[in-house]
Design a protein around this motif. Sequence first.
Motif, PDB file in Angstrom:
ATOM      1  N   ARG A   1       0.947   5.658  -2.662  1.00 16.78           N
ATOM      2  CA  ARG A   1      -0.139   6.539  -2.236  1.00 16.78           C
ATOM      3  C   ARG A   1       0.415   7.956  -2.141  1.00 16.78           C
ATOM      4  O   ARG A   1       1.494   8.171  -1.578  1.00 16.78           O
TER       5      ARG A   1
ATOM      6  N   GLY B   1       0.810  -1.224   0.000  1.00 19.13           N
ATOM      7  CA  GLY B   1       0.000   0.000   0.000  1.00 19.13           C
ATOM      8  C   GLY B   1       0.833   1.260   0.000  1.00 19.13           C
ATOM      9  O   GLY B   1       0.363   2.319   0.443  1.00 19.13           O
TER      10      GLY B   1
ATOM     11  N   CYS C   1      -1.606   3.495   2.296  1.00 17.54           N
ATOM     12  CA  CYS C   1      -3.011   3.178   2.065  1.00 17.54           C
ATOM     13  C   CYS C   1      -3.650   2.788   3.404  1.00 17.54           C
ATOM     14  O   CYS C   1      -3.082   2.021   4.174  1.00 17.54           O
TER      15      CYS C   1
ATOM     16  N   VAL D   1      -3.134  -6.676  -2.178  1.00 18.68           N
ATOM     17  CA  VAL D   1      -4.557  -6.762  -1.823  1.00 18.68           C
ATOM     18  C   VAL D   1      -5.463  -6.728  -3.051  1.00 18.68           C
ATOM     19  O   VAL D   1      -6.442  -7.473  -3.131  1.00 18.68           O
ATOM     20  N   ALA D   2      -5.136  -5.877  -3.997  1.00 24.94           N
ATOM     21  CA  ALA D   2      -5.941  -5.765  -5.230  1.00 24.94           C
ATOM     22  C   ALA D   2      -7.415  -5.568  -4.902  1.00 24.94           C
ATOM     23  O   ALA D   2      -8.266  -6.360  -5.314  1.00 24.94           O
ATOM     24  N   CYS D   3      -7.716  -4.496  -4.194  1.00 20.67           N
ATOM     25  CA  CYS D   3      -9.108  -4.261  -3.780  1.00 20.67           C
ATOM     26  C   CYS D   3      -9.945  -3.683  -4.908  1.00 20.67           C
ATOM     27  O   CYS D   3     -11.167  -3.607  -4.782  1.00 20.67           O
TER      28      CYS D   3
ATOM     29  N   ARG E   1      -6.380   0.371 -13.301  1.00 19.39           N
ATOM     30  CA  ARG E   1      -6.577   0.891 -11.954  1.00 19.39           C
ATOM     31  C   ARG E   1      -6.765   2.412 -11.997  1.00 19.39           C
ATOM     32  O   ARG E   1      -6.051   3.113 -12.709  1.00 19.39           O
TER      33      ARG E   1
ATOM     34  N   CYS F   1       0.800  -3.700  -4.752  1.00 18.74           N
ATOM     35  CA  CYS F   1      -0.052  -4.026  -3.594  1.00 18.74           C
ATOM     36  C   CYS F   1      -0.636  -5.419  -3.755  1.00 18.74           C
ATOM     37  O   CYS F   1      -1.249  -5.722  -4.783  1.00 18.74           O
TER      38      CYS F   1
ATOM     39  N   PHE G   1      -6.257   0.969   3.977  1.00 16.43           N
ATOM     40  CA  PHE G   1      -6.699  -0.425   4.053  1.00 16.43           C
ATOM     41  C   PHE G   1      -5.547  -1.323   4.503  1.00 16.43           C
ATOM     42  O   PHE G   1      -5.708  -2.198   5.346  1.00 16.43           O
ATOM     43  N   THR G   2      -4.385  -1.140   3.911  1.00 12.80           N
ATOM     44  CA  THR G   2      -3.261  -2.008   4.270  1.00 12.80           C
ATOM     45  C   THR G   2      -2.695  -1.639   5.636  1.00 12.80           C
ATOM     46  O   THR G   2      -2.302  -2.523   6.407  1.00 12.80           O
TER      47      THR G   2
ATOM     48  N   THR H   1      -5.221  -3.400  -9.160  1.00 12.75           N
ATOM     49  CA  THR H   1      -4.466  -3.057  -7.953  1.00 12.75           C
ATOM     50  C   THR H   1      -3.566  -1.857  -8.167  1.00 12.75           C
ATOM     51  O   THR H   1      -3.193  -1.532  -9.296  1.00 12.75           O
ATOM     52  N   CYS H   2      -3.228  -1.208  -7.079  1.00 14.47           N
ATOM     53  CA  CYS H   2      -2.216  -0.149  -7.121  1.00 14.47           C
ATOM     54  C   CYS H   2      -0.850  -0.826  -7.244  1.00 14.47           C
ATOM     55  O   CYS H   2      -0.706  -2.030  -6.997  1.00 14.47           O
TER      56      CYS H   2
HETATM   57  S1  SF4 Z   1      -5.501  -1.954  -0.668  1.00 18.20           S
HETATM   58 FE1  SF4 Z   1      -6.495  -1.294  -2.564  1.00 18.20          FE
HETATM   59  S2  SF4 Z   1      -6.420   0.980  -2.491  1.00 18.20           S
HETATM   60 FE2  SF4 Z   1      -4.931   0.180  -1.007  1.00 18.20          FE
HETATM   61  S3  SF4 Z   1      -2.986   0.127  -2.121  1.00 18.20           S
HETATM   62 FE3  SF4 Z   1      -3.928  -1.916  -2.286  1.00 18.20          FE
HETATM   63  S4  SF4 Z   1      -5.072  -1.895  -4.204  1.00 18.20           S
HETATM   64 FE4  SF4 Z   1      -4.612   0.253  -3.672  1.00 18.20          FE
END
Ligand code: SF4
Length: 765
Positions: free
Chosen positions: A236, A233, A652, A452-454, A342, A450, A654-655, A446-447
């Motif tokens: 950002r 993350g 980020c 997570v690939a949200c 993305r 990252c 979320f992370t 995903t970013c």
């Molecule tokens: S959690 Fe989602 S918003 Fe955050 S860096 Fe990863 S892909 Fe991007």
Amino acid sequence: MARPGPRARGGGRSRRRPRGVRARTARRVGAGLDARGALRPRAAARSGQALGRRAPDPRAAAQEQRAGEGGRGRLRARRNVQRRGRRARRRRVLPERRIRRARYRDGPPRPAERGARIRRRPPAGDGDDRVQEAARADGSAGRHARHRPQGAAGAAASRAVNGYGGRLLFVDLTTGASRVEPLAESAARALLGGNGLAARILYDRVPAGVDAFDPANAVVFAVGPVTDTTVPGNSRALVAAKSPLTGLFFDSTFGGRFPATLKRTGFDAVCVTGRAAAPSYLVVTEDGAVVKPAAALWGRTTRDTVTALVAAEGADADAIAIGPAGEHRVRFAAMAHYWKNREGVSGRGGIGAVLGSKNLKAVVVRGARKTAVADAPALKALLEETREPLATGTKALSTYGTPFLVGPINALGALGAFNLKTEVFAAARVIGGEDMKAHYHERDTTCLKCPVACGKQYAIGAGEFAGRRAKMPEYETIFALGPMLGIDNPEALILANDLCDLLGMDTISMGVTLAFLCEALERGWLTPAEVGVPFGWGDWRGMLRLVEMTAAREGFGERLAEGAWRLAASVRPGATNLVYAVKRLELPAHSARALKGLSIGYATATRGGSHHDTRPTPQYAPTFDRRGTKDKPAFAMRSQHFTALGDSLVLCRFTSERGFGLFVGEPYARMVRAVTGWNVTAEELERVGERIVNLERLFNVREGVRRADDTLPWRVMHEPIPEGPSAGMHCPPAELAEMLDVYYGLRGWDADGVPTGARLAALGL
Ligand code: SF4
């Protein structure tokens, strides 16, 4: 908020203050603040030094010029400059004791760097306003070189500390001048980066009382020490300005690849002021800034603009752009960046409109500097330890994206609907993550780097909109354009979200503004003839048309473009009681009534109605007491420190929340130690967060914000939730007042919400 109209320059609130407040103000003056909370001239001059600014001394320059070639006059002038420099260093605002000054591996930056001018291309010939191919001023290998170690970028390579580029870039679009200033290590350690740097720059350089669309307003793009490292993350960036919606400090973050590329330019922050004479875009490379004509891009969508600029500047370049809404100064205009599939959207607060007011269509970045990390094995060990909790905590995000929240929050009775007349939405299932995934999911996005690939790409397979592909609407968007308008058509939400992104508008502000319109129509405060488009609860076709009209300021869109608060104020007296906004910023999808931590959190947030000041995430845990008020002021304060820190690293949310903790703690201290090499503790980082919150508050206090502005929407204070699991919950004025007293006390602010001199001194401000 007690500010119905535009504030005159310098504000006027101080003239009406009661005696007690005046006495407190006098004590503040002793601490270096004037009657409106602004730094006094001497202190303001000092504050520029906080960022290692080396402002040119016109007197010394003139003296040196008078001395002519050689001779004792020139020697005297040089000594005077040196003496002034020593005095300036002694007057630094931020604490510097025991902190080494910035070092440069290849020596200090050359004078040409510090005084670099923007090389303006000569105007193109008549009718020739095509986007021009960028000159490879840095001589880089372009798309073949994404990474280059620091120190290898020739003369442009100034080195500060690990984790930093060590340089700040200031661009004045009016004059076309730019300059590079070194970032002092002391400032980096006190503010970290991102949010902290932007707050300092805006506080120091944006005059109090200035209109958000005045050329003197600044837009700051900033990254932090963690940007472009291996921390999940990390790609950002933060963008900040005085908001045209709130008139206050505002910052917003976005992801994608742009943030990592900005870091690779070697600039920790890029500050843009002034107004270009014609539509332009800005290219930032390791060598500085170039302004280029963008007339051919004016009027185009965010995606078209980014695509055209990447084609013109090279695949290793990244761009973020405003859409037509920013050009038309819609007060909640956003900006968007696209990379692969993305999107990175800096949505809130109307910063896109500030860029539009500067005639700046886009910012392009290209660089290859590598971020140095002080202790790579220590960072690797930390990431190993956090891998499992991160993977577990982000499973739902990875699978469904943020729409997974629709179901649980509706089940809690905390999903605002019908302009907050209720907080239960019967059709929540069809617009929630599971159903949306089942029907529309095409691929994950995903970013940069990252795991997570949200992000999700949706495709509509059948029906009226078959074949349409678009980004998944986030949970916040679903709330604002769905339940708040009584809309339960998932495809309409996918289209509306895409439309807002392309036109460059914040979906939350758009939806909440339309929700007020729905209720105003229902109550007969406005007529369909005034609106000019059939519209009402559940009317998604009307919603799509009004979104387009807002971005163009066409017809009734002219009034919608002002945001919910200004629209309501123009409708009839008392209509603002139905607006779901704090400090004129429309609230997101986390209930101000059903989560008491957010009641006090929204009221005291620098940005107003934002869920990125005080976080909702901890409050959804089954063990969290969301109904009690006793410990919520302390919770809100700690959460605000956490978000300020996270947005300064820049990480980020979320992370960081799921991998490293919901509050400032030892994992974050380990991260900063590993990246920078500083021996920081969690306590020191908590103080960094507090320092930044206080800086933002000082900015807002200077604009006239006081206790009366730390309030909640009328409906939140006076109408309990009528049904569902949270029935009866609200935050009456007396309850809010009690929490505010405790909150101000914990913060060391006076009873009117103004930081005291003692607290500011303790924070080194
Ligand atoms: S959690 Fe989602 S918003 Fe955050 S860096 Fe990863 S892909 Fe991007």
